[in-house]
Write a protein that holds these residues in place. Structure first.
Motif, PDB file in Angstrom:
ATOM      1  N   GLY A  93       0.833  -1.193   0.000  1.00  0.00           N
ATOM      2  CA  GLY A  93       0.000   0.000   0.000  1.00  0.00           C
ATOM      3  C   GLY A  93       0.873   1.250   0.000  1.00  0.00           C
ATOM      4  N   SER A  94       0.324   2.334  -0.517  1.00  0.00           N
ATOM      5  CA  SER A  94       1.013   3.619  -0.539  1.00  0.00           C
ATOM      6  C   SER A  94      -0.043   4.711  -0.409  1.00  0.00           C
ATOM      7  CB  SER A  94       1.787   3.775  -1.855  1.00  0.00           C
ATOM      8  OG  SER A  94       2.373   5.048  -1.934  1.00  0.00           O
ATOM      9  N   ALA A  95       0.236   5.708   0.440  1.00  0.00           N
ATOM     10  CA  ALA A  95      -0.722   6.792   0.669  1.00  0.00           C
ATOM     11  C   ALA A  95      -1.113   7.445  -0.655  1.00  0.00           C
ATOM     12  CB  ALA A  95      -0.137   7.824   1.619  1.00  0.00           C
ATOM     13  N   SER A  96      -2.410   7.520  -0.910  1.00  0.00           N
ATOM     14  CA  SER A  96      -2.970   8.072  -2.150  1.00  0.00           C
ATOM     15  C   SER A  96      -2.422   7.382  -3.397  1.00  0.00           C
ATOM     16  CB  SER A  96      -2.708   9.581  -2.250  1.00  0.00           C
ATOM     17  OG  SER A  96      -3.280  10.251  -1.155  1.00  0.00           O
ATOM     18  N   ASN A  97      -1.850   6.222  -3.214  1.00  0.00           N
ATOM     19  CA  ASN A  97      -1.224   5.424  -4.283  1.00  0.00           C
ATOM     20  C   ASN A  97      -0.164   6.231  -5.048  1.00  0.00           C
ATOM     21  OD1 ASN A  97      -0.884   2.905  -5.522  1.00  0.00           O
ATOM     22  ND2 ASN A  97      -2.120   3.533  -7.267  1.00  0.00           N
ATOM     23  N   ARG A  98       0.489   7.144  -4.359  1.00  0.00           N
ATOM     24  CA  ARG A  98       1.503   7.991  -5.007  1.00  0.00           C
ATOM     25  C   ARG A  98       2.777   7.225  -5.368  1.00  0.00           C
ATOM     26  NH1 ARG A  98       0.068  13.207  -6.197  1.00  0.00           N
ATOM     27  NH2 ARG A  98      -1.382  14.037  -4.677  1.00  0.00           N
ATOM     28  N   GLN A  99       3.152   6.242  -4.520  1.00  0.00           N
ATOM     29  CA  GLN A  99       4.347   5.428  -4.755  1.00  0.00           C
ATOM     30  C   GLN A  99       5.600   6.298  -4.942  1.00  0.00           C
ATOM     31  OE1 GLN A  99       3.349   2.207  -7.664  1.00  0.00           O
ATOM     32  NE2 GLN A  99       1.344   3.219  -7.614  1.00  0.00           N
ATOM     33  N   PRO A 100       5.939   7.111  -3.935  1.00  0.00           N
ATOM     34  CA  PRO A 100       7.053   8.056  -4.069  1.00  0.00           C
ATOM     35  C   PRO A 100       8.431   7.484  -3.727  1.00  0.00           C
ATOM     36  CG  PRO A 100       6.021   8.360  -1.954  1.00  0.00           C
ATOM     37  CD  PRO A 100       5.228   7.289  -2.674  1.00  0.00           C
ATOM     38  N   LEU A 101       8.493   6.191  -3.432  1.00  0.00           N
ATOM     39  CA  LEU A 101       9.764   5.625  -2.988  1.00  0.00           C
ATOM     40  C   LEU A 101      10.576   5.055  -4.142  1.00  0.00           C
ATOM     41  CD1 LEU A 101       8.601   3.811   0.263  1.00  0.00           C
ATOM     42  CD2 LEU A 101       9.345   6.188  -0.044  1.00  0.00           C
ATOM     43  N   LYS A 102      11.878   5.239  -4.021  1.00  0.00           N
ATOM     44  CA  LYS A 102      12.839   4.653  -4.962  1.00  0.00           C
ATOM     45  C   LYS A 102      13.936   4.020  -4.117  1.00  0.00           C
ATOM     46  CE  LYS A 102      11.408   7.375  -8.741  1.00  0.00           C
ATOM     47  NZ  LYS A 102      11.710   8.259  -9.809  1.00  0.00           N
ATOM     48  N   TYR A 103      14.748   3.198  -4.742  1.00  0.00           N
ATOM     49  CA  TYR A 103      15.708   2.402  -3.984  1.00  0.00           C
ATOM     50  C   TYR A 103      17.065   2.363  -4.674  1.00  0.00           C
ATOM     51  CZ  TYR A 103      11.213   0.831  -2.235  1.00  0.00           C
ATOM     52  OH  TYR A 103       9.944   0.799  -1.720  1.00  0.00           O
ATOM     53  N   CYS A 104      18.126   2.419  -3.869  1.00  0.00           N
ATOM     54  CA  CYS A 104      19.489   2.161  -4.337  1.00  0.00           C
ATOM     55  C   CYS A 104      19.960   0.916  -3.599  1.00  0.00           C
ATOM     56  CB  CYS A 104      20.433   3.307  -3.984  1.00  0.00           C
ATOM     57  SG  CYS A 104      20.198   4.815  -4.909  1.00  0.00           S
ATOM     58  N   LEU A 105      20.618   0.020  -4.318  1.00  0.00           N
ATOM     59  CA  LEU A 105      21.125  -1.180  -3.659  1.00  0.00           C
ATOM     60  C   LEU A 105      22.622  -1.304  -3.850  1.00  0.00           C
ATOM     61  CD1 LEU A 105      21.520  -3.545  -6.071  1.00  0.00           C
ATOM     62  CD2 LEU A 105      19.052  -3.429  -5.963  1.00  0.00           C
ATOM     63  N   PHE A 106      23.274  -1.852  -2.829  1.00  0.00           N
ATOM     64  CA  PHE A 106      24.728  -1.970  -2.827  1.00  0.00           C
ATOM     65  C   PHE A 106      25.131  -3.295  -2.219  1.00  0.00           C
ATOM     66  CE2 PHE A 106      23.491   2.431  -2.500  1.00  0.00           C
ATOM     67  CZ  PHE A 106      24.213   3.008  -3.537  1.00  0.00           C
ATOM     68  N   ASP A 141      11.217  10.370  -3.538  1.00  0.00           N
ATOM     69  CA  ASP A 141      11.270  11.232  -4.712  1.00  0.00           C
ATOM     70  C   ASP A 141      10.297  12.378  -4.458  1.00  0.00           C
ATOM     71  OD1 ASP A 141      11.001  12.527  -7.170  1.00  0.00           O
ATOM     72  OD2 ASP A 141      11.193  10.669  -8.315  1.00  0.00           O
ATOM     73  N   THR A 142      10.833  13.553  -4.120  1.00  0.00           N
ATOM     74  CA  THR A 142       9.982  14.684  -3.743  1.00  0.00           C
ATOM     75  C   THR A 142       9.223  15.273  -4.928  1.00  0.00           C
ATOM     76  OG1 THR A 142      11.823  16.242  -3.935  1.00  0.00           O
ATOM     77  CG2 THR A 142      11.414  15.282  -1.748  1.00  0.00           C
ATOM     78  N   THR A 143       9.565  14.878  -6.157  1.00  0.00           N
ATOM     79  CA  THR A 143       8.780  15.334  -7.306  1.00  0.00           C
ATOM     80  C   THR A 143       7.464  14.570  -7.396  1.00  0.00           C
ATOM     81  OG1 THR A 143       9.759  13.788  -8.902  1.00  0.00           O
ATOM     82  CG2 THR A 143      10.857  15.940  -8.611  1.00  0.00           C
ATOM     83  N   ILE A 144       7.400  13.430  -6.708  1.00  0.00           N
ATOM     84  CA  ILE A 144       6.169  12.631  -6.712  1.00  0.00           C
ATOM     85  C   ILE A 144       5.309  12.972  -5.505  1.00  0.00           C
ATOM     86  CG2 ILE A 144       5.220  10.295  -6.566  1.00  0.00           C
ATOM     87  CD1 ILE A 144       7.743   9.321  -8.048  1.00  0.00           C
ATOM     88  N   SER A 145       5.932  13.034  -4.328  1.00  0.00           N
ATOM     89  CA  SER A 145       5.177  13.352  -3.119  1.00  0.00           C
ATOM     90  C   SER A 145       6.109  13.889  -2.050  1.00  0.00           C
ATOM     91  CB  SER A 145       4.464  12.113  -2.579  1.00  0.00           C
ATOM     92  OG  SER A 145       3.778  12.434  -1.378  1.00  0.00           O
ATOM     93  N   ASN A 146       5.620  14.893  -1.361  1.00  0.00           N
ATOM     94  CA  ASN A 146       6.323  15.443  -0.211  1.00  0.00           C
ATOM     95  C   ASN A 146       5.369  15.448   0.977  1.00  0.00           C
ATOM     96  OD1 ASN A 146       8.627  16.369   0.925  1.00  0.00           O
ATOM     97  ND2 ASN A 146       8.472  18.462   0.157  1.00  0.00           N
ATOM     98  N   GLY A 147       4.362  14.581   0.910  1.00  0.00           N
ATOM     99  CA  GLY A 147       3.305  14.544   1.913  1.00  0.00           C
ATOM    100  C   GLY A 147       3.738  13.934   3.229  1.00  0.00           C
ATOM    101  N   HIS A 151      16.154  15.985  -5.624  1.00  0.00           N
ATOM    102  CA  HIS A 151      14.792  15.519  -5.351  1.00  0.00           C
ATOM    103  C   HIS A 151      14.747  14.088  -4.823  1.00  0.00           C
ATOM    104  CE1 HIS A 151      15.344  13.967  -9.451  1.00  0.00           C
ATOM    105  NE2 HIS A 151      14.424  13.073  -9.132  1.00  0.00           N
ATOM    106  N   LEU A 152      15.888  13.407  -4.745  1.00  0.00           N
ATOM    107  CA  LEU A 152      15.952  12.050  -4.187  1.00  0.00           C
ATOM    108  C   LEU A 152      16.568  12.125  -2.798  1.00  0.00           C
ATOM    109  CD1 LEU A 152      17.119  10.088  -7.346  1.00  0.00           C
ATOM    110  CD2 LEU A 152      14.811  10.196  -6.378  1.00  0.00           C
ATOM    111  N   VAL A 153      15.706  12.003  -1.789  1.00  0.00           N
ATOM    112  CA  VAL A 153      16.108  12.215  -0.405  1.00  0.00           C
ATOM    113  C   VAL A 153      16.170  10.881   0.342  1.00  0.00           C
ATOM    114  CG1 VAL A 153      15.507  13.381   1.759  1.00  0.00           C
ATOM    115  CG2 VAL A 153      15.004  14.481  -0.440  1.00  0.00           C
ATOM    116  N   PRO A 154      17.344  10.516   0.890  1.00  0.00           N
ATOM    117  CA  PRO A 154      17.446   9.274   1.670  1.00  0.00           C
ATOM    118  C   PRO A 154      16.576   9.338   2.928  1.00  0.00           C
ATOM    119  CG  PRO A 154      19.617  10.081   1.048  1.00  0.00           C
ATOM    120  CD  PRO A 154      18.637  11.175   0.736  1.00  0.00           C
ATOM    121  N   CYS A 155      15.732   8.324   3.106  1.00  0.00           N
ATOM    122  CA  CYS A 155      14.843   8.256   4.267  1.00  0.00           C
ATOM    123  C   CYS A 155      15.281   7.201   5.273  1.00  0.00           C
ATOM    124  CB  CYS A 155      13.421   7.918   3.828  1.00  0.00           C
ATOM    125  SG  CYS A 155      12.646   9.168   2.829  1.00  0.00           S
TER     126      CYS A 155
END
Length: 190
Positions: free
Chosen positions: A37-50, A90-96, A141-145
Motif C-alpha cells: 500500500g502507498s498513501a494516495s497510491n503515489r508510490q514516491p519511494l525509490k531504492y538504491c542497492l549496494f 522522490d519529492t517530485t512525486i510526493s512530499n506529503g 529531489h531524491l532524499v534518503p529516508c
C-alpha cells in the motif's frame, strides 16, 4: 507462518561477512514493495542497492548503530553487513506527511523477504541524509529516508516480555529485546 517471520525479523547488528547477497536477490526483495500500500497510491519511494564491499563500507561509515549500547561499538569488526538498500523519497512525486508510513511498510516488506530466505537486517535511521545524498551523488529531489543493512545474521537474539524497561540489552552473548505484553498494548472499551 507470518508470526514466525515476524519473530525472526529482529534488528541484527552482527553479520557473517563471508555470506554475500547477489544483486538479483536484492532486486527481488525490492520488487515486492511494488505490491505494498502507498498513501494516495503515489508510490514516491525509490531504492538504491549496494553489495560491493567498498560501497557497503562507505555507507556504513555514515551510520550510527545501537544507540542504547554505545559501549558495544556495533557492528564489530569482521561482522559488517554485506549489502545495503537505501530507501529514497522522490519529492517530485510526493512530499506529503504519509511518506514515512510508506517507508515503514516498504522496509518491513524487504526485511520479511530477507528473513524468509535466511538473511537478517537492520533498519538504520541514524544517519545524515545530506551526507548520504552527497556520497551517492543523488539529485536533490531524491532524499534518503532509511538505510537497511543486510546479511546473514550471526547473533543470538531473544524476545522477552517487558518487565521494568523496554531498552534492549546484551548479556552472555545474547541480545535481549523486551516487548510489551498484550495486556499493555490492548486498550479495551466496554
Amino acid at each position: 507462518m507470518l508470526k514466525d517471520l515476524l519473530k525472526r525479523n529482529r534488528s541484527t547488528r552482527g553479520f557473517d561477512e563471508t555470506q554475500k547477497i547477489d544483486k538479483e536477490t536484492l532486486k527481488k526483495w525490492i520488487s515486492y514493495t511494488r505490491y505494498c500500500g502507498s498513501a494516495s497510491n503515489r508510490q514516491p519511494l525509490k531504492y538504491c542497492l549496494f553489495n560491493e564491499k567498498k560501497d557497503v563500507e562507505g555507507l556504513l561509515s555514515l551510520t550510527k548503530w545501537a544507540g542504547a549500547l554505545p559501549e558495544e561499538h556495533l557492528p564489530k569488526p569482521h561482522q559488517h553487513p554485506v549489502a545495503f538498500i537505501v530507501i529514497l523519497q522522490d519529492t517530485t512525486i510526493s512530499n506529503g506527511r504519509f511518506v514515512m508510513t510508506d517507508v515503514g511498510i516498504a522496509a518491513q516488506t524487504i526485511l520479511l523477504s530477507a528473513v524468509e530466505e535466511g538473511y537478517a537486517g537492520c533498519m538504520i535511521g541514524a544517519f545524515d541524509p545530506n551526507k548520504v545524498q552527497t556520497y551517492l551523488h543523488l539529485e536533490d529531489h531524491l532524499v534518503p529516508c532509511l538505510l537497511i543493512a543486510l546479511g546473514k545474521g550471526r547473533e543470538s537474539i531473544q524476545l522477552i516480555d517487558h518487565t521494568d524497561s523496554i531498552q534492549y540489552y546484551r548479556k552472555d552473548g545474547v541480545h535481549y529485546v523486551p516487548k510489551r505484553t498484550m495486556d499493555e498494548i490492548l486498550v479495551e472499551k466496554e
